[in-house]
Enzyme design. Structure first.
Site, mmCIF file in Angstrom:
data_model
loop_
_atom_site.group_PDB
_atom_site.id
_atom_site.type_symbol
_atom_site.label_atom_id
_atom_site.label_comp_id
_atom_site.label_asym_id
_atom_site.label_seq_id
_atom_site.Cartn_x
_atom_site.Cartn_y
_atom_site.Cartn_z
ATOM 1 C CE LYS A 132 4.989 -1.533 -0.766
ATOM 2 N NZ LYS A 132 4.414 -1.887 0.553
ATOM 3 C CB SER A 150 4.527 -1.903 4.956
ATOM 4 O OG SER A 150 5.300 -2.980 5.413
ATOM 5 C CB SER A 201 7.464 -3.074 2.243
ATOM 6 O OG SER A 201 6.039 -3.109 2.125
#
Length: 451
Positions: A92, A185, A161
């Site tokens: 990420k 997330s 996210s």
């Protein structure tokens, strides 16, 4: 009425063995496949589908191949680093990776190259993982929708996210990915994209080298195809963080059918979509038939306060970190994260202190639930993934981000529109390994009854 648009073909809640970390690790050890071949498969999926899914910020194919060849040479010499040896991984884009930018969804940070790996990234390297590239995050790991779409349906959100991480794992662009959770997330995108996601106990994994959102709530975690994959990766990274070699028998993974599962009630029961409620009920029946004890556990009375108190802490702490940069570069903040920061800047200090006190109280109240059950079971999300104007609601994940208890989601069923639905298991503090073992058992029971 227009038909639902298609997504990546061939997606399934029950992956083929070779599409899992466990299956790939076995194939590597048995020399049925090479690390280079695994990496090439993932790069082929990226080339075929990322123009639609848009899960990646950066793909370093040359570096991935270089890592693969080095790890193949190690295997040829008899050096096996553990189950992550040669496994392609996405990171990420809020984690520092040496030599790669850490943009965190910012236009201005897109060329800010990291000088060192975040500790969790360094642990993945030590465990033998192949870092393929950086996956998309929502701007500053907050609420504005990402460019990534749901691989099951290109008009649906992948969640936020850790959107790119979940989408990339779902369509085989990598076998494992790093994510983070401040609200929901990891668990939410995992459920929306039909993969497994794990948020460890708060503070267990270091957040150094990770762009923060709210330090009192930020968790580092993992996304993979199965709970077994999560368990293998969790163990390998844990040991690497401690400077230890991998030493665990994968055949010992999995929980006991005598586990007590507590179906959590009294929290947003009337807001669960009918197909999500049916999926959870079917899962509970399956586990009961397989030998688990199912009990009803009432959510603490204060549960209705969680969304408000959680958001207040997140807003204030995010504002404290971003306030100077927001003032200097307001145009680099999309509207929803900007609104969150403005809330935080306007919040009275006494309200933040009260919210932190509530967090401590809530953690104790959740702990009482485990006097009745070993693990709590509840929906991972309200229902199937909504459209791309939103990343979905964190209401079913935020209670455990606020309390810090570990949570894992596994795919359970498909919605009436053929979209994934995940169920969530929550465990006591520092029960991470045992919780993942229980999730493996639950997953295996479901796999015997669902396609």
């Amino acid at each position: 009425m227009n038909a639902e648009p298609s997504g990546v073909p061939g997606l399934s809640l029950r992956p083929a063995e070779e599409a899992t970390v466990l299956g790939a690790a076995r194939a590597l050890v048995e020399r049925r496949v090479s690390v280079r071949q695994l990496v090439e498969r993932c790069l082929e999926q990226i080339a075929a589908w990322d123009h639609c899914v848009r899960a990646w910020v950066l793909v370093d194919a040359q570096e991935a191949r270089r890592q693969a060849d080095r790890l193949d040479r190690e295997l040829a010499r008899g050096l096996w680093r553990g189950p992550l040896h040669g496994i392609p991984v996405g990171v990420k884009d809020i984690f520092d990776v040496r030599g790669w930018p850490t943009a965190a969804g910012s236009r201005l940070w897109a060329q800010e190259t990291a000088d060192a790996d975040a500790p969790v990234v360094a642990a993945l390297r030590q465990a033998g993982a192949v870092l393929v590239g950086k996956t998309v995050t929502t701007a500053y790991a907050s609420f504005d929708p990402p460019v990534t779409v749901n691989p099951w349906n290109f008009r649906r959100t992948p969640g936020g996210s850790s959107s790119g991480s979940a989408a990339a794992v779902a369509c085989g662009m990598c076998l494992l990915a790093l994510g983070s959770q401040t609200g929901g997330s990891i668990v939410r995108p995992a459920s929306y994209c039909g993969v497994a996601g794990f948020k460890p106990t708060y503070g267990t994994w270091p957040v150094a080298g990770v762009v923060p959102l709210a330090p009192s709530l930020d968790h580092v975690g993992l996304l993979a195809r199965t709970a077994c994959d999560l368990r293998l990766a969790w163990s390998a990274v844990q040991r690497a963080l401690q400077g230890l070699a991998y030493a665990e028998d994968p055949t010992s993974l999995g929980g006991s059918p005598r586990v007590r599962l507590g179906h959590l009630t009294g929290y947003l029961d009337d807001q669960v979509a009918p197909d999500m409620a049916a999926a959870l009920a079917d899962a509970c029946r399956c586990w009961s038939d397989a030998g688990a004890a199912l009990v009803q556990v009432r959510a603490p009375a204060e549960a209705h306060q969680v969304p408000r108190q959680h958001r207040l802490i997140m807003a204030v702490e995010a504002a404290a970190w971003h306030r100077h940069r927001l003032a200097a570069h307001p145009d680099d903040y999309p509207p929803r994260v900007r609104g969150l920061l403005e809330e935080g800047l306007a919040a009275p200090a006494v309200d933040y202190v009260a919210a932190r006190a509530f967090q401590t109280h809530w953690r104790r109240q959740v702990a009482f639930c485990f006097s009745e059950a070993d693990y709590l079971v509840l929906p991972a999300v309200h229902g199937a993934a909504p459209d791309t104007s939103t990343t979905g609601s964190p209401e079913f994940q935020a209670p455990w981000s606020l309390s810090g208890h570990p949570a894992v989601t596994i795919p359970a069923a498909l919605s009436e529109h053929g979209l994934p639905l995940g169920v969530q298991l929550v465990g006591p503090w520092h029960s991470d390994s045992a919780l993942l073992d229980a999730a493996i058992w639950c997953e295996e029971a479901l796999s015997r009854t669902t396609p």
